[in-house]
Design a protein around this motif. Sequence first.
Motif, PDB file in Angstrom:
ATOM      1  N   SER A   1      14.132 -12.444 -46.334  1.00 43.90           N
ATOM      2  CA  SER A   1      14.720 -13.004 -47.478  1.00 43.90           C
ATOM      3  C   SER A   1      14.390 -14.449 -47.474  1.00 43.90           C
ATOM      4  CB  SER A   1      15.937 -12.663 -47.515  1.00 43.90           C
ATOM      5  OG  SER A   1      16.908 -13.033 -48.824  1.00 43.90           O
ATOM      6  N   ALA A   2      12.997 -14.644 -48.099  1.00 42.16           N
ATOM      7  CA  ALA A   2      12.462 -15.859 -47.632  1.00 42.16           C
ATOM      8  C   ALA A   2      12.931 -17.033 -48.445  1.00 42.16           C
ATOM      9  CB  ALA A   2      10.895 -15.677 -47.846  1.00 42.16           C
TER      10      ALA A   2
ATOM     11  N   GLN B   1      20.537 -15.223 -53.726  1.00 37.61           N
ATOM     12  CA  GLN B   1      20.601 -15.960 -52.467  1.00 37.61           C
ATOM     13  C   GLN B   1      21.126 -17.554 -52.512  1.00 37.61           C
ATOM     14  OE1 GLN B   1      16.557 -16.210 -50.572  1.00 37.61           O
ATOM     15  NE2 GLN B   1      17.482 -16.049 -48.684  1.00 37.61           N
TER      16      GLN B   1
ATOM     17  N   CYS C   1      16.609 -15.300 -40.846  1.00 33.63           N
ATOM     18  CA  CYS C   1      17.111 -14.852 -42.241  1.00 33.63           C
ATOM     19  C   CYS C   1      18.414 -15.389 -42.512  1.00 33.63           C
ATOM     20  CB  CYS C   1      17.071 -13.295 -42.209  1.00 33.63           C
ATOM     21  SG  CYS C   1      17.146 -12.791 -43.798  1.00 33.63           S
ATOM     22  N   ASN C   2      18.592 -15.777 -43.869  1.00 31.22           N
ATOM     23  CA  ASN C   2      19.587 -16.041 -44.650  1.00 31.22           C
ATOM     24  C   ASN C   2      20.431 -14.899 -45.354  1.00 31.22           C
ATOM     25  OD1 ASN C   2      21.831 -17.086 -46.081  1.00 31.22           O
ATOM     26  ND2 ASN C   2      20.481 -18.278 -47.478  1.00 31.22           N
TER      27      ASN C   2
ATOM     28  N   GLU D   1      10.198 -11.608 -50.463  1.00 34.18           N
ATOM     29  CA  GLU D   1      11.020 -12.045 -51.356  1.00 34.18           C
ATOM     30  C   GLU D   1      10.840 -11.247 -52.598  1.00 34.18           C
ATOM     31  OE1 GLU D   1      13.808 -13.542 -53.234  1.00 34.18           O
ATOM     32  OE2 GLU D   1      13.580 -14.453 -51.598  1.00 34.18           O
TER      33      GLU D   1
ATOM     34  N   ASP E   1      10.647 -13.662 -41.946  1.00 31.96           N
ATOM     35  CA  ASP E   1      11.736 -13.942 -42.930  1.00 31.96           C
ATOM     36  C   ASP E   1      11.908 -12.896 -44.114  1.00 31.96           C
ATOM     37  OD1 ASP E   1      14.005 -14.828 -44.451  1.00 31.96           O
ATOM     38  OD2 ASP E   1      13.395 -16.882 -44.428  1.00 31.96           O
TER      39      ASP E   1
ATOM     40  N   VAL F   1      20.376 -14.886 -37.496  1.00 32.91           N
ATOM     41  CA  VAL F   1      20.746 -14.871 -39.158  1.00 32.91           C
ATOM     42  C   VAL F   1      21.817 -15.575 -39.322  1.00 32.91           C
ATOM     43  CG1 VAL F   1      19.429 -12.353 -39.067  1.00 32.91           C
ATOM     44  CG2 VAL F   1      21.858 -12.459 -38.555  1.00 32.91           C
TER      45      VAL F   1
ATOM     46  N   GLY G   1       6.720 -13.933 -44.826  1.00 36.38           N
ATOM     47  CA  GLY G   1       7.800 -13.836 -45.848  1.00 36.38           C
ATOM     48  C   GLY G   1       7.932 -12.685 -46.847  1.00 36.38           C
TER      49      GLY G   1
ATOM     50  N   ILE H   1      16.699  -5.600 -40.735  1.00 39.07           N
ATOM     51  CA  ILE H   1      16.351  -6.236 -39.501  1.00 39.07           C
ATOM     52  C   ILE H   1      16.594  -5.784 -38.158  1.00 39.07           C
ATOM     53  CG2 ILE H   1      16.988  -8.480 -38.251  1.00 39.07           C
ATOM     54  CD1 ILE H   1      17.853  -9.809 -40.853  1.00 39.07           C
TER      55      ILE H   1
ATOM     56  N   ILE I   1      12.680 -12.899 -36.029  1.00 42.81           N
ATOM     57  CA  ILE I   1      13.310 -12.743 -37.346  1.00 42.81           C
ATOM     58  C   ILE I   1      14.216 -13.807 -37.472  1.00 42.81           C
ATOM     59  CG2 ILE I   1      14.442 -11.241 -39.223  1.00 42.81           C
ATOM     60  CD1 ILE I   1      13.261  -9.020 -38.015  1.00 42.81           C
TER      61      ILE I   1
END
Length: 223
Positions: A30-31, A3, A113-114, A68, A28, A158, A66, A146, A111
Motif C-alpha cells: 500500500s505504497a 490511505q 506497510c501503513n 498502489e 510495500d 506494519v 510498491g 501480508i 514488508i
Amino acid sequence: TGQVYAPDYVVKLMIEMVQPASEDLIWDPSAGNGCFLVNSAKYIAAKNTAIDENTATDFIKGTYHGIECDPVQLRIGAMNMILHGIEDPKVECINIFEKANKGLRKQPTLILCNLFFEGAEEKITTGVNALPPDTARKDVRLLHLILNNLKKDGRAAVITRESLMNNHMPDFTAIRQELVDHHKLEAVISLPNKAGSLFCGANILIFTEEQSIANDKVWFYKI
C-alpha cells in the motif's frame, strides 16, 4: 483509497527496528507516497557507506517494490522514489483486493506497510474479494495478504489502528489468531496520544515468518 500518510518519525522508527539490508526484497503493498521504500533505500545506503566509505551509493535495482491501486498515489510515489535516487522505481497499479491479485509475484523478505485508512469501517464490495466475504475492513484484508505472502524467515513491520488489536469482532479475532498461530509476533508498540493526530493510539506490529517458534515472549511498549 483513503490511505493516510504515516508521520515521518513513525516511518523511520519502523525502519530502524527491522533494519533493511541490501539482500532484502522489500515490498510495500500500500505504497502511497513511497515513504517506506525511500527511507529503506536511504537506510541501506547509509549503513553500507558506514561499513565501507568506498561503497557506491547507487541504490540496488530490483530491491524496492510498491503496489498502489490509486493511479494518482502511484505517480506521487514513483516521483518521490526517483527524486531520492531510485531511478527505476518498481511500483505497480494493482487492486490487491481483487481475487486475481491476492498473491504477490515474488515473496518479499521484508514488508513495510501503513494499514491506516480513513473510513476503515466502511463496507467493501465482496464479489471479488481476496479475503473471505465477511471481512469488510481494508486494513484487516491487507494484513491478511501480508501474512500470506511474506517469505519464510522474512520479517514485517506494519502500522495499524488500535481497534485491530482490541476489537472482539470475528474478523479482528481471526486475523490476530492467524498472526500468533502462524507467525512470530515480536513486538506491539503503541504510539503516543498526540492531540489532533490521526495516529493517536495506533500500533506498530513487528513479526516474522517463523512458524516453529511459539509466541511466548512478545515485547509490548507504549511510547
